[in-house]
Motif scaffolding. Sequence first.
Motif, PDB file in Angstrom:
ATOM      1  N   PRO A  15      36.848  29.632  50.930  1.00 40.79           N
ATOM      2  CA  PRO A  15      37.259  31.046  50.909  1.00 40.79           C
ATOM      3  C   PRO A  15      38.566  31.284  51.679  1.00 40.79           C
ATOM      4  O   PRO A  15      39.387  32.110  51.263  1.00 40.79           O
ATOM      5  CB  PRO A  15      36.081  31.770  51.565  1.00 40.79           C
ATOM      6  CG  PRO A  15      34.904  30.886  51.302  1.00 40.79           C
ATOM      7  CD  PRO A  15      35.458  29.491  51.390  1.00 40.79           C
ATOM      8  N   ALA A  18      41.380  30.217  49.433  1.00 39.50           N
ATOM      9  CA  ALA A  18      41.606  31.255  48.424  1.00 39.50           C
ATOM     10  C   ALA A  18      42.425  32.403  49.008  1.00 39.50           C
ATOM     11  O   ALA A  18      43.367  32.905  48.372  1.00 39.50           O
ATOM     12  CB  ALA A  18      40.270  31.760  47.881  1.00 39.50           C
ATOM     13  N   GLU A  19      42.086  32.813  50.219  1.00 35.36           N
ATOM     14  CA  GLU A  19      42.802  33.907  50.864  1.00 35.36           C
ATOM     15  C   GLU A  19      44.251  33.523  51.155  1.00 35.36           C
ATOM     16  O   GLU A  19      45.173  34.295  50.874  1.00 35.36           O
ATOM     17  CB  GLU A  19      42.090  34.279  52.167  1.00 35.36           C
ATOM     18  CG  GLU A  19      42.708  35.460  52.875  1.00 35.36           C
ATOM     19  CD  GLU A  19      41.942  35.832  54.128  1.00 35.36           C
ATOM     20  OE1 GLU A  19      42.616  36.096  55.136  1.00 35.36           O
ATOM     21  OE2 GLU A  19      40.700  35.844  54.099  1.00 35.36           O
ATOM     22  N   ASP A  22      46.100  33.415  47.989  1.00 39.84           N
ATOM     23  CA  ASP A  22      45.964  34.674  47.247  1.00 39.84           C
ATOM     24  C   ASP A  22      45.480  34.423  45.815  1.00 39.84           C
ATOM     25  O   ASP A  22      46.086  34.896  44.841  1.00 39.84           O
ATOM     26  CB  ASP A  22      47.284  35.449  47.256  1.00 39.84           C
ATOM     27  CG  ASP A  22      47.095  36.899  46.818  1.00 39.84           C
ATOM     28  OD1 ASP A  22      45.980  37.440  47.009  1.00 39.84           O
ATOM     29  OD2 ASP A  22      48.055  37.484  46.280  1.00 39.84           O
ATOM     30  N   ILE A  23      44.408  33.622  45.718  1.00 40.93           N
ATOM     31  CA  ILE A  23      43.790  33.320  44.431  1.00 40.93           C
ATOM     32  C   ILE A  23      42.275  33.474  44.559  1.00 40.93           C
ATOM     33  O   ILE A  23      41.757  33.622  45.667  1.00 40.93           O
ATOM     34  CB  ILE A  23      44.134  31.886  43.947  1.00 40.93           C
ATOM     35  CG1 ILE A  23      43.661  30.842  44.970  1.00 40.93           C
ATOM     36  CG2 ILE A  23      45.626  31.755  43.678  1.00 40.93           C
ATOM     37  CD1 ILE A  23      43.853  29.401  44.533  1.00 40.93           C
ATOM     38  N   SER A  24      41.571  33.404  43.438  1.00 36.93           N
ATOM     39  CA  SER A  24      40.112  33.509  43.466  1.00 36.93           C
ATOM     40  C   SER A  24      39.493  32.193  43.918  1.00 36.93           C
ATOM     41  O   SER A  24      40.113  31.133  43.817  1.00 36.93           O
ATOM     42  CB  SER A  24      39.584  33.862  42.072  1.00 36.93           C
ATOM     43  OG  SER A  24      39.788  32.769  41.199  1.00 36.93           O
ATOM     44  N   ILE A  25      38.268  32.282  44.394  1.00 35.79           N
ATOM     45  CA  ILE A  25      37.552  31.075  44.813  1.00 35.79           C
ATOM     46  C   ILE A  25      37.335  30.138  43.624  1.00 35.79           C
ATOM     47  O   ILE A  25      37.371  28.917  43.777  1.00 35.79           O
ATOM     48  CB  ILE A  25      36.228  31.425  45.524  1.00 35.79           C
ATOM     49  CG1 ILE A  25      35.616  30.193  46.206  1.00 35.79           C
ATOM     50  CG2 ILE A  25      35.232  32.024  44.567  1.00 35.79           C
ATOM     51  CD1 ILE A  25      36.296  29.793  47.455  1.00 35.79           C
ATOM     52  N   SER A  26      37.162  30.687  42.437  1.00 38.93           N
ATOM     53  CA  SER A  26      36.989  29.830  41.258  1.00 38.93           C
ATOM     54  C   SER A  26      38.268  29.044  40.964  1.00 38.93           C
ATOM     55  O   SER A  26      38.211  27.894  40.523  1.00 38.93           O
ATOM     56  CB  SER A  26      36.547  30.640  40.035  1.00 38.93           C
ATOM     57  OG  SER A  26      37.505  31.604  39.705  1.00 38.93           O
ATOM     58  N   LYS A  27      39.426  29.622  41.244  1.00 42.96           N
ATOM     59  CA  LYS A  27      40.693  28.902  41.070  1.00 42.96           C
ATOM     60  C   LYS A  27      40.809  27.770  42.102  1.00 42.96           C
ATOM     61  O   LYS A  27      41.321  26.697  41.790  1.00 42.96           O
ATOM     62  CB  LYS A  27      41.881  29.873  41.184  1.00 42.96           C
ATOM     63  CG  LYS A  27      43.231  29.201  41.046  1.00 42.96           C
ATOM     64  CD  LYS A  27      43.432  28.530  39.689  1.00 42.96           C
ATOM     65  CE  LYS A  27      44.822  27.925  39.593  1.00 42.96           C
ATOM     66  NZ  LYS A  27      44.963  26.996  38.491  1.00 42.96           N
ATOM     67  N   HIS A  29      38.279  26.075  43.237  1.00 42.53           N
ATOM     68  CA  HIS A  29      37.418  25.028  42.673  1.00 42.53           C
ATOM     69  C   HIS A  29      38.157  24.278  41.563  1.00 42.53           C
ATOM     70  O   HIS A  29      38.054  23.049  41.463  1.00 42.53           O
ATOM     71  CB  HIS A  29      36.103  25.620  42.157  1.00 42.53           C
ATOM     72  CG  HIS A  29      35.183  26.040  43.250  1.00 42.53           C
ATOM     73  ND1 HIS A  29      34.376  25.160  43.934  1.00 42.53           N
ATOM     74  CD2 HIS A  29      34.958  27.250  43.804  1.00 42.53           C
ATOM     75  CE1 HIS A  29      33.681  25.810  44.849  1.00 42.53           C
ATOM     76  NE2 HIS A  29      34.016  27.081  44.787  1.00 42.53           N
ATOM     77  N   SER A  30      38.900  24.998  40.753  1.00 41.00           N
ATOM     78  CA  SER A  30      39.690  24.355  39.691  1.00 41.00           C
ATOM     79  C   SER A  30      40.752  23.428  40.279  1.00 41.00           C
ATOM     80  O   SER A  30      40.968  22.328  39.772  1.00 41.00           O
ATOM     81  CB  SER A  30      40.372  25.402  38.811  1.00 41.00           C
ATOM     82  OG  SER A  30      39.431  26.142  38.098  1.00 41.00           O
TER      83      SER A  30
END
Length: 117
Positions: A15, A18-19, A22-27, A29-30
Amino acid sequence: MNELEELVSDWLTLPDVAEQLDISISKVHSLLEERALLALRLGERKIRSVPAAFINDGAILDSLKGTISVLTDAGFTDEEMIRWLFTADETLPGRPVDALLEGRKTEIRRRAQALAW
């Protein structure tokens, strides 16, 4: 794993990555699946974490993905890659990750390729 946690002094949870990016947590993971980033399970709770040095000024260290690829081809595990990147080398001098931060990716990738032989 304690030795590795101490070798890399600063870690980010997914997390936090991600912060910072500035992207989503799923990104995030990708990015891990694409081998653009490395993460290890740390601590008692085995929380996936990324070395903070892999994130520079709100972006992933640009030379990291290619370096991960070379180290993967050399047969390194994620843990071994992180250990190698963060272990001081007197011939550099310094740590490979510091050389990448300084823009010396060619030298680091050449050294990584030599490890496969």
